[in-house]
Design a protein around this motif. Structure first.
Motif, PDB file in Angstrom:
ATOM      1  N   ILE A   1       0.986  -1.121  -0.156  1.00 55.08           N
ATOM      2  CA  ILE A   1       0.166  -0.002   0.097  1.00 55.08           C
ATOM      3  C   ILE A   1       0.737   1.398  -0.396  1.00 55.08           C
ATOM      4  O   ILE A   1       2.122   1.153   0.618  1.00 55.08           O
ATOM      5  N   LYS A   2       0.069   2.297  -0.352  1.00 51.55           N
ATOM      6  CA  LYS A   2       1.365   3.258  -0.763  1.00 51.55           C
ATOM      7  C   LYS A   2       0.456   5.545  -1.287  1.00 51.55           C
ATOM      8  O   LYS A   2      -0.588   4.249  -1.984  1.00 51.55           O
ATOM      9  N   ALA A   3       0.406   5.292  -0.615  1.00 49.48           N
ATOM     10  CA  ALA A   3      -0.540   6.770  -0.647  1.00 49.48           C
ATOM     11  C   ALA A   3       0.531   7.454  -1.414  1.00 49.48           C
ATOM     12  O   ALA A   3       2.065   7.987  -1.927  1.00 49.48           O
ATOM     13  N   ILE A   4      -0.115   7.969  -2.886  1.00 46.69           N
ATOM     14  CA  ILE A   4       0.544   8.687  -4.018  1.00 46.69           C
ATOM     15  C   ILE A   4       0.852   9.823  -4.085  1.00 46.69           C
ATOM     16  O   ILE A   4       1.308  10.705  -4.335  1.00 46.69           O
ATOM     17  N   ASP A   5      -0.439  10.359  -2.906  1.00 48.54           N
ATOM     18  CA  ASP A   5      -0.714  12.233  -2.837  1.00 48.54           C
ATOM     19  C   ASP A   5      -1.316  12.247  -2.051  1.00 48.54           C
ATOM     20  O   ASP A   5      -2.140  10.674  -1.493  1.00 48.54           O
ATOM     21  N   GLU A   6      -2.068  13.065  -2.215  1.00 44.91           N
ATOM     22  CA  GLU A   6      -3.257  13.183  -0.708  1.00 44.91           C
ATOM     23  C   GLU A   6      -4.259  12.314  -1.121  1.00 44.91           C
ATOM     24  O   GLU A   6      -5.174  11.969   0.550  1.00 44.91           O
ATOM     25  N   LYS A   7      -4.494  12.630  -2.115  1.00 48.77           N
ATOM     26  CA  LYS A   7      -6.274  12.134  -2.263  1.00 48.77           C
ATOM     27  C   LYS A   7      -5.912  10.816  -3.246  1.00 48.77           C
ATOM     28  O   LYS A   7      -6.689   9.825  -4.181  1.00 48.77           O
ATOM     29  N   THR A   8      -4.769  10.023  -3.809  1.00 50.03           N
ATOM     30  CA  THR A   8      -4.395   9.112  -4.362  1.00 50.03           C
ATOM     31  C   THR A   8      -3.823   7.342  -3.725  1.00 50.03           C
ATOM     32  O   THR A   8      -2.885   7.719  -2.913  1.00 50.03           O
TER      33      THR A   8
END
Length: 546
Positions: A164-171
Motif C-alpha cells: 500500500i502506498k500513498a501517491i499523494d494526499e488524494k491517491t
C-alpha cells in the motif's frame, strides 16, 4: 460476532439499577417525542448492546460491538449497502490495472472531526500499523491478497513492505499478490479503516479508549462513553454525506440480560431488544415481534481419526437421525432455522441473484429408517455392534440444551448408540478442538467476510479452522482454483461444488441450524441495516417515522 451474555438474578438487578441511575434512562429522549417546531418524529434512537466496547482502535478491534461502533463513526474506501454489497464511500474512483493486481483509489474531500483532511497517508499508516502490531485481524490482509501481507505475518518481511502506498494526499495505490475477487468486499471490514497518524501518536497507549481520544470521519461521532453502561452517538455534521443521515442521536445502553432489556422496552426506554428463547412465547404475538436470520451456523464436528466416526455412513446416519426442525422450533425458539448445508441461506447470492442455499439445496436428509439402515451398514463396515462416544461442548445454557436434545435423538433413533456430554468453558472447548481430542464437538462458526468462501475454505488440510483432521485433495485444489478465478459466474460454480465435496461426497460434518435472533423493534424504526459480517449494524440511513 455478537456476544450474548447471561448473568445471575443478583447481577441482573444490579445492572438494571446501575443502568437506570448511571445512564439516566429517566431523562433519555423517547422516540415518540416531537422536535420543537417540527411535526416529524424526533430522530432519536434508543437501543441496547450486551457488552461494553473493549477498544475503538480499528487496528486492534476484534469483536462485533466495536465493529458496529467503528462502522458508524468512521468510514473507509467502501461500506456495505442494504444488500450487504460494497459501495464506494471515501473512494470516488477505483481503477484496476489490466492484470487486476494494482488498484488505484481516488479519495473524495472529507475531514476528521478535528478538521484535518482525510488523506491517502491515513490509510497507509493504519494498514501498516495492523501488520506492525500483529493485530488480531491481520489475516484479513492475507485474505485480501495484499502484497507481502503473508510474509509480514510470518516475520519474513517488515510491515513497511505491505503493498500500500500513498501517491499523494488524494491517491492511494494498493498492490495485490494476484487477482482477488474478494478484494472489494473485504474493504468494507473495519480493519481497513484509516487513522490520523499525528493524532494516534499524540494519544499513545490511551488512543481510542475514551470517546474524546479518537477522531471520527463517519456518519456519526461519539459524544459520551460511560464504560459498562453505554455510549451516545450524534450526527456528524462534518461528514461528507451528512444530508443522507436522518438520525440526530443514538443512545446505546449496555444491558447484559434479556429480561432487563424487555423491561426497558416495555417502559419505552429503548426501541429494540433481543429476546432469549425463554421470552419468545411471551412476545411472539406482539405486533413488534420479529425473527431474523443470522449468518452464523452451529454444527457437529467429527474426529475423522476415530475408528467408527471416520466412516462416512456413520456420519450420514448421525446427520439424518436428528430432527433439526424440532431443535430450532421447540428447543431454541429464537429464530434459528434448520440447516442442511454449510453455507447459510439468505445472504450469499450468485451473479444472477439466486441464493446459494436454494441453488445447492439440502444434503444428507432422509427418514429415520434410512438413517438406521446407514447406521447398521456403518457398524458392519467398522466391525462394531454398538458405539459409545462423547460430545465436547461449551458450558453455556444454549449448548447444554442442544447437546441434551442431540443425545436423546441419537440414542432413541440409532440402536446401540450412547452419547456422553462433556461440558467445559468455551475457551477450553476450543483448546480441545484444536488438539482434536474429542469424538464429536458442538461447534459454531461466524463468517469473516461476505462471501461463501468464508465457510468453505475452513476445511483445507491443516487449516486453523479445520480442527478434525478432515482432508480431501479435491477440495484443497478447488479452493486454490476458486481463489484465483476472476470470472464470477465460473467461481460461483466452484463454490457450489466445494460444498458438494464436503457434504455430498464426504458428509464431513453435520450441520444443525442457522442461528437466528428474536427481537422486539418498534414499527417506526426504519432502515437500520443488519449485516451478516463485520459490523452488525449500519445506522447511516436509519430514521424514525410516525
Amino acid at each position: 460476532m455478537r456476544r450474548k451474555l447471561k448473568n445471575s438474578a443478583f447481577i441482573l438487578c444490579m445492572v438494571f439499577a446501575l443502568i437506570l441511575s448511571g445512564c439516566n434512562f429517566s431523562s433519555s429522549e423517547k422516540t415518540d417525542e416531537k422536535t420543537e417546531g417540527n411535526k416529524d418524529a424526533s430522530q432519536v434512537l434508543n437501543i441496547t448492546e450486551p457488552a461494553d466496547v473493549p477498544t475503538l482502535d480499528s487496528t486492534k478491534a476484534h469483536d462485533g460491538i466495536a465493529f458496529t461502533v467503528l462502522n458508524n463513526v468512521n468510514e473507509g474506501l467502501y461500506r456495505q449497502d442494504e444488500n450487504n454489497l460494497p459501495i464506494k464511500a471515501l473512494a470516488t474512483e477505483h481503477v484496476e490495472s489490466d492484470d487486476k493486481i494494482t488498484h488505484t483509489f481516488t479519495l473524495r474531500d472529507s475531514n476528521w472531526s478535528n478538521g484535518d483532511p482525510v488523506t491517502a497517508q491515513d490509510f497507509e499508516f493504519a494498514w501498516k500499523r495492523v501488520m506492525k502490531e500483529n493485530s488480531a485481524y491481520g489475516f484479513m490482509f492475507v485474505t485480501a491478497g495484499i502484497k507481502n501481507a503473508e510474509s509480514i505475518l510470518n516475520e519474513e518481511k517488515d510491515s513497511d513492505e505491505l503493498g500500500i502506498k500513498a501517491i499523494d494526499e488524494k491517491t492511494l495505490e494498493v498492490t495485490l499478490e494476484g487477482p482477488n475477487p474478494l478484494f472489494q468486499t473485504l474493504l468494507t471490514f473495519p480493519t481497513f479503516l484509516p487513522q490520523n497518524q499525528k493524532f494516534v501518536e499524540e494519544q499513545g497507549d490511551q488512543y481510542a479508549l475514551e470517546y474524546d481520544n479518537i477522531l471520527f470521519n463517519g456518519p456519526y461521532k461519539l459524544v459520551e462513553w460511560t464504560h459498562e453502561q453505554g455510549w451516545k452517538y450524534e450526527k456528524n455534521e462534518k461528514y461528507w454525506d451528512a444530508d443522507a443521515v436522518k438520525l440526530d442521536k443514538i443512545n446505546v445502553f449496555v444491558v447484559k440480560d434479556p429480561s432487563t432489556g424487555t423491561n426497558l422496552y416495555e417502559t419505552e426506554k429503548v426501541d429494540r431488544v433481543e429476546l432469549s428463547s425463554a421470552l419468545v412465547d411471551q412476545y411472539k404475538d406482539d405486533e413488534n415481534f420479529q425473527t431474523m436470520k443470522e449468518s452464523g451456523l452451529v454444527f457437529l464436528r467429527f474426529n475423522h481419526n476415530h475408528p467408527v466416526l471416520g466412516n462416512k455412513d456413520i456420519r450420514r446416519a448421525i446427520n439424518m437421525a436428528i430432527d433439526k426442525k424440532s431443535l430450532t422450533d421447540v428447543i431454541l425458539k429464537d429464530g434459528s432455522t434448520p440447516l442442511n448445508g454449510v453455507v447459510p441461506g439468505g445472504f450469499y447470492n450468485s451473479p444472477d441473484n439466486k441464493d446459494f442455499r436454494e441453488i445447492n439445496g439440502d444434503f444428507n436428509t432422509g427418514t429415520i429408517e434410512e438413517a438406521q439402515k446407514l447406521w447398521e451398514q456403518g457398524l458392519k463396515e467398522t466391525g462394531q455392534k454398538d458405539l459409545t462416544v462423547s460430545i465436547n461442548i461449551a458450558d453455556s445454557d444454549d449448548h447444554k440444551k442442544v447437546a441434551e436434545y442431540i443425545q436423546a435423538q441419537l440414542e432413541d433413533n440409532l440402536p446401540g448408540f450412547k452419547l456422553d456430554i462433556k461440558a467445559v468453558p468455551f475457551a477450553q472447548r476450543l483448546v480441545i478442538e484444536k488438539a482434536i481430542e474429542f469424538d464429536l464437538s458442538l461447534s459454531s462458526w461466524g463468517p469473516d467476510y461476505s462471501d461463501p468462501m468464508t465457510y468453505l475454505d475452513m476445511w483445507l488440510k491443516d487449516g486453523s479452522a479445520n480442527r478434525m483432521d478432515y482432508y480431501n485433495p479435491k477440495l484443497d485444489a478447488l479452493v486454490t482454483e476458486a481463489r484465483n478465478e476472476t470470472d464470477l459466474a465460473k467461481r460461483y460454480v466452484m463454490l457450489l461444488n466445494l460444498e458438494k465435496i464436503l457434504l455430498e461426497e464426504d458428509a464431513a460434518i453435520a450441520p444443525l441450524y442457522q442461528e437466528g435472533e428474536s427481537i422486539l423493534i418498534r414499527k417506526k424504526i426504519k432502515d437500520v441495516l443488519v449485516h451478516p459480517t463485520g459490523a452488525e449494524f449500519s445506522f447511516k440511513w436509519a430514521s424514525i417515522e410516525e
